[in-house]
Design an enzyme around this catalytic site. Sequence first.
Site: not given
Length: 238
Positions: A43, A70, A190
């Site tokens: 990310h 991401e 997550h």
Amino acid sequence: MTRLSVNINKVATLRNARGENVPDVVRFAIDCERLGAQGITVHPRPDERHITRADVYALRPVVKTEFNIEGYPSEDFMRLVCEVRPEQVTLVPDAPSAVTSNSGWDVVANADFLNQICLRLSEAGIRSSIFVNADPAQVRKAAEVGANRVELYTKPYADNYAKDREAAVAPFIAASQAALEIGLGLNAGHDLNLDNLEYFHRSLPLLDEVSIGHALISDALYLGIGETIRRYLACLAD
């Protein structure tokens, strides 16, 4: 089979603390795949506080399983991913200053914007996944705007798992059923960890992929990366 994608952002955070190349992010990704990981997630953020643009370019030729990038689909991010062409891009609604992802998209309110992003990714031959809360309406809208998958934001599940795991997972089962009914691929991520992952997987058996970083890298400090990946894969075993 639910695939395990290892998010290596925290490895880059540790490296950046010294400004050198220890630990080596590219070597770590190669080792994760060798030890059984079925994907690598990064990310990159605009301030490059962990994964950098240079890391993204360096990782592309060495990731042999599945490369998942991401990020918030700014123009700079979109140029990067369309040039690198990972197998998957996961769209998150984070502000540049966000410490970590803390909510899914309101796909209904951002439908036109996300439709253009998904179209651009499709034209580049990249699978698109939209990060959403466990809400069937948002899942269905993600399909309407052209996403190939959704990634369910699982922090609410993790936060409530110890209190009542059946209640905690119920919204995710509903969201997953909505995805399956319309042929949308299903990811999750997550705060999934060795305590809560197995039950989540048993409850959503047709999950395509989980992306796990912070907990997995933290576990590796105690267990070693090989044993850690083995244990996470065991949680995903059919």
